[in-house]
Design a protein around this motif. Sequence first.
Motif, short mmCIF file in Angstrom:
data_model
loop_
_atom_site.label_atom_id
_atom_site.label_comp_id
_atom_site.label_asym_id
_atom_site.label_seq_id
_atom_site.Cartn_x
_atom_site.Cartn_y
_atom_site.Cartn_z
N TRP A 218 0.85 -1.20 0.00
CA TRP A 218 0.00 0.00 0.00
C TRP A 218 0.88 1.25 0.00
CZ3 TRP A 218 -5.17 0.67 -0.56
CH2 TRP A 218 -5.71 1.90 -0.18
N SER A 220 0.30 5.25 -0.65
CA SER A 220 -0.60 6.37 -0.91
C SER A 220 0.21 7.65 -1.00
CB SER A 220 -1.64 6.48 0.20
OG SER A 220 -2.39 7.68 0.07
N THR A 267 -7.66 7.97 -1.44
CA THR A 267 -7.54 6.89 -0.46
C THR A 267 -7.40 7.43 0.95
OG1 THR A 267 -5.13 6.75 -0.73
CG2 THR A 267 -6.49 5.37 -2.15
N ARG A 268 -7.81 6.60 1.90
CA ARG A 268 -7.68 6.91 3.32
C ARG A 268 -6.76 5.89 3.99
NH1 ARG A 268 -13.26 6.79 2.49
NH2 ARG A 268 -13.33 4.84 3.67
N LYS A 269 -6.30 6.21 5.18
CA LYS A 269 -5.39 5.30 5.88
C LYS A 269 -6.08 4.01 6.31
CE LYS A 269 -2.23 8.82 7.73
NZ LYS A 269 -1.65 9.42 8.96
N ASP A 270 -7.38 4.07 6.55
CA ASP A 270 -8.09 2.91 7.11
C ASP A 270 -8.82 2.11 6.03
OD1 ASP A 270 -9.92 4.86 6.51
OD2 ASP A 270 -11.11 4.61 8.33
N GLU A 271 -8.40 2.22 4.76
CA GLU A 271 -9.05 1.47 3.69
C GLU A 271 -8.89 -0.04 3.91
OE1 GLU A 271 -10.85 2.69 1.34
OE2 GLU A 271 -10.23 4.77 1.08
N VAL A 272 -9.96 -0.77 3.70
CA VAL A 272 -9.93 -2.23 3.69
C VAL A 272 -10.26 -2.68 2.28
CG1 VAL A 272 -10.90 -4.36 4.61
CG2 VAL A 272 -10.58 -2.37 6.12
#
Length: 306
Positions: A218, A220, A267-272
């Motif tokens: 990941w 970002s 995108t965000r840091k907590d994306e699953v």
Amino acid sequence: MDALISYLRDFVSLNQVLSPVYLLSFVVVGYVIFKWRGREGGQAGGFWSFLFPRRIWLSASVRTDLWLFAIGQMMILFKVGARFAATPMVAAWVVVNGPGPVLDGVTVSPVLMALILLMITDLSLYWVHRAYHTVKTIWPLHAVHHSAAVLTPLTAYRQHPVGNLVSLTFNSILIGTMYGLVIGSLTNDVTFATIAGANAFIVVLNLVVTNFHHSHIWVSYGPVLERILISPAQHQVHHSTNPAHFNRNFGQTLAIWDWMFGTLYITRKDEVVTFGLDGDADAALMTQRLGPILIDPLRRMLRPAQ
């Protein structure tokens, strides 16, 4: 033998994302990421298990990637798609038959020309990619790419053979026409080699990040830069089974097209993110068996109601 030598020469060049140069840069940049995250306390285990985890590289999805990669390379070796790949010829024809230069006496530097060609290429690829997702007739071909349950650099080559030919045709017409119109409006002194030549900007991006777009790592860029450039994380979101991520981030290099046309996802840091397809229509592709992956898209195109 000449065809084989030509193929091998092209494969090790900077035109393929799996060229030795790009793979080496994948390892080097991956090592930098590994050390950085280890320093922040967010990475455990060894480097090679971080970059090439067995659970991913020994999966059925990767085996299918390998089969489709081999089929695609055989098509290149035997020039199956040669008649469909005509971007430079289309561009040259448009230059010759177009309106000609509109800016007399203006000299375009090679750097500016490379940037212009990059933007033309990326805009064209955006619309071709978006068409694959929105035109029901050709979606089954592109669904093969999205049926990957894990992402590796090999997944870039996870394409249906017919889809390869369709993409070559679309790209030749659209990119070639746009190249011809833009280049022809700037100068009438253009060579076939100029149109077909490697773009320095694309080479740099391939060296740094392209192979991470299809990977488990990941990366970002943050909310500001992700409005300009497509990050690996943004492309991984594009492969997600989460409906909130559907039909987002069609850009290959530049995010500005998604931003302009309303398909951008930051995108965000907590994306699953879970990769693959979970609809009933795509169940045959998710078996990761080569037969259904080759046959089912054609069946769906010929008999869309079934």
